[in-house]
Scaffold this active site. Structure first.
Site, PDB file in Angstrom:
ATOM      1  N   ASP A 162       1.741 -12.779   2.210  1.00 22.11           N
ATOM      2  CA  ASP A 162       2.684 -11.673   1.998  1.00 22.11           C
ATOM      3  C   ASP A 162       3.791 -12.177   1.074  1.00 22.11           C
ATOM      4  OD1 ASP A 162       4.912  -9.772   2.456  1.00 22.11           O
ATOM      5  OD2 ASP A 162       3.595  -8.961   4.008  1.00 22.11           O
ATOM      6  N   THR A 192      -5.624   5.168   3.210  1.00 20.59           N
ATOM      7  CA  THR A 192      -4.869   6.262   3.813  1.00 20.59           C
ATOM      8  C   THR A 192      -5.586   7.598   3.625  1.00 20.59           C
ATOM      9  OG1 THR A 192      -2.879   7.599   3.417  1.00 20.59           O
ATOM     10  CG2 THR A 192      -3.546   6.184   1.634  1.00 20.59           C
ATOM     11  N   ASP A 193      -5.343   8.529   4.535  1.00 19.54           N
ATOM     12  CA  ASP A 193      -5.907   9.880   4.363  1.00 19.54           C
ATOM     13  C   ASP A 193      -5.304  10.587   3.147  1.00 19.54           C
ATOM     14  OD1 ASP A 193      -3.352  10.328   5.396  1.00 19.54           O
ATOM     15  OD2 ASP A 193      -4.012  11.607   7.056  1.00 19.54           O
ATOM     16  N   GLU A 194      -4.193  10.048   2.629  1.00 17.03           N
ATOM     17  CA  GLU A 194      -3.529  10.715   1.500  1.00 17.03           C
ATOM     18  C   GLU A 194      -4.386  10.700   0.231  1.00 17.03           C
ATOM     19  OE1 GLU A 194       0.695   9.917   1.204  1.00 17.03           O
ATOM     20  OE2 GLU A 194       0.794   9.422   3.325  1.00 17.03           O
ATOM     21  N   TYR A 212       1.679   7.225  -5.271  1.00 19.71           N
ATOM     22  CA  TYR A 212       1.246   6.324  -4.185  1.00 19.71           C
ATOM     23  C   TYR A 212      -0.220   6.571  -3.844  1.00 19.71           C
ATOM     24  CZ  TYR A 212       0.279   4.999   0.670  1.00 19.71           C
ATOM     25  OH  TYR A 212      -0.316   4.506   1.812  1.00 19.71           O
ATOM     26  N   LYS A 256      -3.702   4.268  -4.269  1.00 19.24           N
ATOM     27  CA  LYS A 256      -4.582   3.903  -3.147  1.00 19.24           C
ATOM     28  C   LYS A 256      -6.014   4.394  -3.410  1.00 19.24           C
ATOM     29  CE  LYS A 256      -3.637   2.146   0.224  1.00 19.24           C
ATOM     30  NZ  LYS A 256      -3.590   0.703   0.585  1.00 19.24           N
ATOM     31  N   ASN A 265      -1.051   9.150   9.323  1.00 15.37           N
ATOM     32  CA  ASN A 265       0.300   8.573   9.442  1.00 15.37           C
ATOM     33  C   ASN A 265       0.444   7.766  10.733  1.00 15.37           C
ATOM     34  OD1 ASN A 265       0.678  10.874   7.530  1.00 15.37           O
ATOM     35  ND2 ASN A 265       2.797  10.180   7.609  1.00 15.37           N
ATOM     36  N   PRO A 294      17.600  14.170   7.181  1.00 13.70           N
ATOM     37  CA  PRO A 294      17.100  14.955   6.033  1.00 13.70           C
ATOM     38  C   PRO A 294      15.685  15.485   6.275  1.00 13.70           C
ATOM     39  CG  PRO A 294      17.086  12.597   5.529  1.00 13.70           C
ATOM     40  CD  PRO A 294      17.617  12.722   6.913  1.00 13.70           C
ATOM     41  N   TYR A 322      12.760  17.573   4.479  1.00 15.20           N
ATOM     42  CA  TYR A 322      12.393  18.022   3.135  1.00 15.20           C
ATOM     43  C   TYR A 322      11.849  19.456   3.173  1.00 15.20           C
ATOM     44  CZ  TYR A 322      12.282  12.971   1.965  1.00 15.20           C
ATOM     45  OH  TYR A 322      12.579  11.639   1.778  1.00 15.20           O
TER      46      TYR A 322
HETATM   47  P1  NAD Z   1       4.630  -1.735   4.563  1.00 15.41           P
HETATM   48  O1  NAD Z   1       5.303  -1.228   3.339  1.00 15.41           O
HETATM   49  O2  NAD Z   1       5.369  -1.715   5.858  1.00 15.41           O
HETATM   50  O3  NAD Z   1       4.141  -3.243   4.357  1.00 15.41           O
HETATM   51  C1  NAD Z   1       3.529  -3.676   3.184  1.00 15.41           C
HETATM   52  C2  NAD Z   1       3.540  -5.209   3.190  1.00 15.41           C
HETATM   53  O4  NAD Z   1       2.863  -5.652   2.009  1.00 15.41           O
HETATM   54  C3  NAD Z   1       4.940  -5.822   3.145  1.00 15.41           C
HETATM   55  O5  NAD Z   1       5.031  -6.863   4.096  1.00 15.41           O
HETATM   56  C4  NAD Z   1       5.065  -6.359   1.740  1.00 15.41           C
HETATM   57  O6  NAD Z   1       5.917  -7.481   1.640  1.00 15.41           O
HETATM   58  C5  NAD Z   1       3.625  -6.698   1.414  1.00 15.41           C
HETATM   59  N1  NAD Z   1       3.337  -6.712  -0.027  1.00 15.41           N
HETATM   60  C6  NAD Z   1       3.648  -5.743  -0.935  1.00 15.41           C
HETATM   61  N2  NAD Z   1       3.245  -6.103  -2.165  1.00 15.41           N
HETATM   62  C7  NAD Z   1       2.641  -7.322  -2.033  1.00 15.41           C
HETATM   63  C8  NAD Z   1       2.004  -8.202  -2.936  1.00 15.41           C
HETATM   64  N3  NAD Z   1       1.906  -7.915  -4.249  1.00 15.41           N
HETATM   65  N4  NAD Z   1       1.506  -9.362  -2.466  1.00 15.41           N
HETATM   66  C9  NAD Z   1       1.603  -9.683  -1.157  1.00 15.41           C
HETATM   67  N5  NAD Z   1       2.204  -8.873  -0.251  1.00 15.41           N
HETATM   68  C10 NAD Z   1       2.707  -7.707  -0.683  1.00 15.41           C
HETATM   69  O7  NAD Z   1       3.287  -0.900   4.660  1.00 15.41           O
HETATM   70  P2  NAD Z   1       2.493  -0.398   5.948  1.00 15.41           P
HETATM   71  O8  NAD Z   1       3.045   0.912   6.363  1.00 15.41           O
HETATM   72  O9  NAD Z   1       2.400  -1.506   6.912  1.00 15.41           O
HETATM   73  O10 NAD Z   1       1.069  -0.115   5.296  1.00 15.41           O
HETATM   74  C11 NAD Z   1       0.056  -1.133   5.275  1.00 15.41           C
HETATM   75  C12 NAD Z   1      -1.186  -0.569   4.635  1.00 15.41           C
HETATM   76  O11 NAD Z   1      -1.654   0.557   5.382  1.00 15.41           O
HETATM   77  C13 NAD Z   1      -0.980  -0.074   3.213  1.00 15.41           C
HETATM   78  O12 NAD Z   1      -2.109  -0.427   2.459  1.00 15.41           O
HETATM   79  C14 NAD Z   1      -0.876   1.444   3.365  1.00 15.41           C
HETATM   80  O13 NAD Z   1      -1.317   2.090   2.200  1.00 15.41           O
HETATM   81  C15 NAD Z   1      -1.813   1.682   4.518  1.00 15.41           C
HETATM   82  N6  NAD Z   1      -1.537   2.866   5.348  1.00 15.41           N
HETATM   83  C16 NAD Z   1      -0.274   3.102   5.824  1.00 15.41           C
HETATM   84  C17 NAD Z   1      -0.049   4.193   6.660  1.00 15.41           C
HETATM   85  C18 NAD Z   1       1.310   4.451   7.264  1.00 15.41           C
HETATM   86  O14 NAD Z   1       1.498   5.468   7.960  1.00 15.41           O
HETATM   87  N7  NAD Z   1       2.296   3.580   7.077  1.00 15.41           N
HETATM   88  C19 NAD Z   1      -1.099   5.060   6.984  1.00 15.41           C
HETATM   89  C20 NAD Z   1      -2.378   4.784   6.463  1.00 15.41           C
HETATM   90  C21 NAD Z   1      -2.581   3.680   5.660  1.00 15.41           C
HETATM   91  P1  TYD Z   2       6.729   9.721   5.388  1.00 13.77           P
HETATM   92  O1  TYD Z   2       7.105   9.050   6.667  1.00 13.77           O
HETATM   93  O2  TYD Z   2       7.417   9.313   4.120  1.00 13.77           O
HETATM   94  O3  TYD Z   2       5.144   9.591   5.255  1.00 13.77           O
HETATM   95  P2  TYD Z   2       4.129  10.302   4.186  1.00 13.77           P
HETATM   96  O4  TYD Z   2       4.912  10.902   3.102  1.00 13.77           O
HETATM   97  O5  TYD Z   2       3.318   9.133   3.730  1.00 13.77           O
HETATM   98  O6  TYD Z   2       3.349  11.288   4.991  1.00 13.77           O
HETATM   99  O7  TYD Z   2       6.966  11.286   5.561  1.00 13.77           O
HETATM  100  C1  TYD Z   2       6.348  12.019   6.604  1.00 13.77           C
HETATM  101  C2  TYD Z   2       6.689  13.480   6.393  1.00 13.77           C
HETATM  102  O8  TYD Z   2       8.090  13.674   6.609  1.00 13.77           O
HETATM  103  C3  TYD Z   2       6.423  13.966   4.974  1.00 13.77           C
HETATM  104  O9  TYD Z   2       5.964  15.317   5.032  1.00 13.77           O
HETATM  105  C4  TYD Z   2       7.786  13.918   4.313  1.00 13.77           C
HETATM  106  C5  TYD Z   2       8.731  14.201   5.449  1.00 13.77           C
HETATM  107  N1  TYD Z   2      10.059  13.540   5.369  1.00 13.77           N
HETATM  108  C6  TYD Z   2      11.223  14.287   5.563  1.00 13.77           C
HETATM  109  O10 TYD Z   2      11.186  15.515   5.771  1.00 13.77           O
HETATM  110  N2  TYD Z   2      12.431  13.635   5.496  1.00 13.77           N
HETATM  111  C7  TYD Z   2      12.522  12.292   5.263  1.00 13.77           C
HETATM  112  O11 TYD Z   2      13.645  11.742   5.191  1.00 13.77           O
HETATM  113  C8  TYD Z   2      11.304  11.539   5.078  1.00 13.77           C
HETATM  114  C9  TYD Z   2      11.350  10.060   4.803  1.00 13.77           C
HETATM  115  C10 TYD Z   2      10.106  12.204   5.152  1.00 13.77           C
END
Ligand code: NAD
Ligand code: TYD
Length: 357
Positions: free
Chosen positions: A38, A136-138, A161, A165, A190, A216, A218
């Site tokens: 990382d 991600t499902d996105e 984003y 992905k 999510n 906030p 959106y």
């Molecule tokens: P996060 O932003 O919390 O963590 C990302 C980590 O990757 C950080 O520790 C960062 O330092 C590291 N990183 C970033 N760029 C790097 C690089 N070039 N080299 C090495 N390390 C690097 O993200 P997260 O929410 O834990 O998501 C993890 C994975 O899961 C991602 O691939 C994301 O697309 C996927 N994902 C996230 C969600 C969600 O709800 N958060 C849902 C589905 C999939």
């Molecule tokens: P987020 O946690 O950023 O995840 P993602 O965009 O990857 O789904 O946002 C979740 C939902 O909440 C998304 O519809 C955007 C909305 N949102 C707000 O309404 N206010 C906020 O401050 C943030 C960060 C997100």
């Protein structure tokens, strides 16, 4: 038949989902070594790994997935037989204001990791190998009022984003189709839970409510997300790693759709109780703000393939998971202070000219 890894390279293991995965994977796999690569962006924090750092089966390497020589050396020297790739730029809002790093990390970084993994796998140094791409499902774009994303849904990503992905997912597919590399690809909805960086909706709400700051919302607040506890995501990833046929793709989700405004109200009400505030007090903090550009309306995952093929289903109910998550944040305020200082604060100063939210 099950694949049993003995040395895994986890990328992005200092982030939200990667760190939760390392905690549970290490506890459940006492014979496996974990190398955490990382580069510690604003979203990576070694405080997320307290409790595993002392283990002789754990090693942290500060470095970039885009550093081919570093990755190659780790794969060879640590005799890695599985790569689980979480590292990414993960926040949609940041991808709108600065997409370049998303392409660099999520697309190019993934390609470099794939290429070094291919060479390592083809060298025959390890008897079996898996490369698992966390996605991600996105990548599927946005749904209308009905329907679900399946693994067959075309990739129609809408944000920088999700486009980055989707690009990575297609490269993973290409490495399997072209070289026969044993890749796997999961696409999850999510996540919520401990160690979630407070720029994402749920931890941001908790943080702002505690500090009596505006919440906030959106647009009209009617966008829908499908929420899964981060430890359920980790368990599903482990199941796919060990049991799935190479080349396969699995959706991960818990059938738990919420409109944003309903989540906001729920978190407000649960915190009224815990902070001993009057009923309804926290809801007065809700502030409708300008909508996110290109804001996807609804995500909903059909995870029946994972359930049917591999027998996975979530362990947490949302009621239990959200209550535990709120309690975790209340008990770990120091962690929140820590991660919202430093570079995060600087970012917000640059973006908004004020302090961090
Ligand atoms: P996060 O932003 O919390 O963590 C990302 C980590 O990757 C950080 O520790 C960062 O330092 C590291 N990183 C970033 N760029 C790097 C690089 N070039 N080299 C090495 N390390 C690097 O993200 P997260 O929410 O834990 O998501 C993890 C994975 O899961 C991602 O691939 C994301 O697309 C996927 N994902 C996230 C969600 C969600 O709800 N958060 C849902 C589905 C999939
Ligand atoms: P987020 O946690 O950023 O995840 P993602 O965009 O990857 O789904 O946002 C979740 C939902 O909440 C998304 O519809 C955007 C909305 N949102 C707000 O309404 N206010 C906020 O401050 C943030 C960060 C997100």
């Amino acid at each position: 038949m099950s694949f049993v890894p003995s040395s895994i390279l986890v990328t992005g293991g200092a982030g939200f989902i990667g760190s939760n995965f390392i905690h549970s994977f290490m506890a459940g796999n006492p014979d496996c070594t974990v190398i955490n690569l990382d580069c510690l962006t604003y979203a990576g924090n070694l405080k997320n790994l307290v409790g595993v750092e002392q283990s002789l089966r754990y090693r942290f390497v500060k470095g970039d997935i885009g550093d081919a020589a570093l990755v190659a050396g780790l794969l060879e020297n640590e005799r890695v037989d599985a790569v689980v790739h979480f590292a990414a730029e993960s926040h949609v809002d940041r991808s709108i204001t600065g997409p370049e790093i998303f392409v660099r990390t999520n697309v190019l970084g993934t390609q470099i990791l794939l290429e070094e993994s291919r060479k390592h796998w083809q060298s025959g140094r390890v008897s079996d190998f898996r490369y698992l791409q966390i996605s991600t499902d996105e990548v599927y774009g946005s749904l209308g009022e009905t329907g679900f994303f399946t693994e067959e849904t075309p990739l129609t990503a809408n944000s920088p984003y999700s486009a980055s992905k989707a690009g990575a997912d297609l490269l993973v597919r290409a490495y399997h189709e072209t070289f026969g590399m044993p890749t796997l690809n999961t696409r999850c909805s999510n996540n919520y839970g401990p160690y979630h960086f407070p720029e994402k909706l749920i931890p941001l709400l908790i943080h702002n409510i505690i500090n009596r700051k505006p919440l906030p919302v959106y647009g009209d607040g009617l966008n829908v997300r499908d929420w899964l506890h981060v430890r359920d995501h980790g368990a599903a990833v482990e199941t796919v790693l060990k049991k799935a046929v190479p080349g396969s793709v699995y959706n991960i989700g818990g059938n738990n759709e919420w409109r944003n405004i309903d989540i906001v109200n729920l978190v407000c009400d649960l915190l009224d109780e815990r902070l001993q505030r009057a009923a309804g007090e926290n809801r007065t903090l809700i502030t409708f703000v300008k909508d996110r550009l290109g804001h996807d309306r609804r995500y909903a995952i059909d995870a029946s393939k994972l359930k049917q093929d591999l027998g996975w289903s979530p362990a947490y109910t949302f009621e239990q998971g959200i209550a535990e998550t709120i309690d975790w944040y209340l008990a770990n305020q120091e962690w929140v202070t820590e991660v919202t200082s430093g570079s995060y604060r600087e970012y917000y100063q640059q973006q908004y000219g004020g302090g961090a939210r």
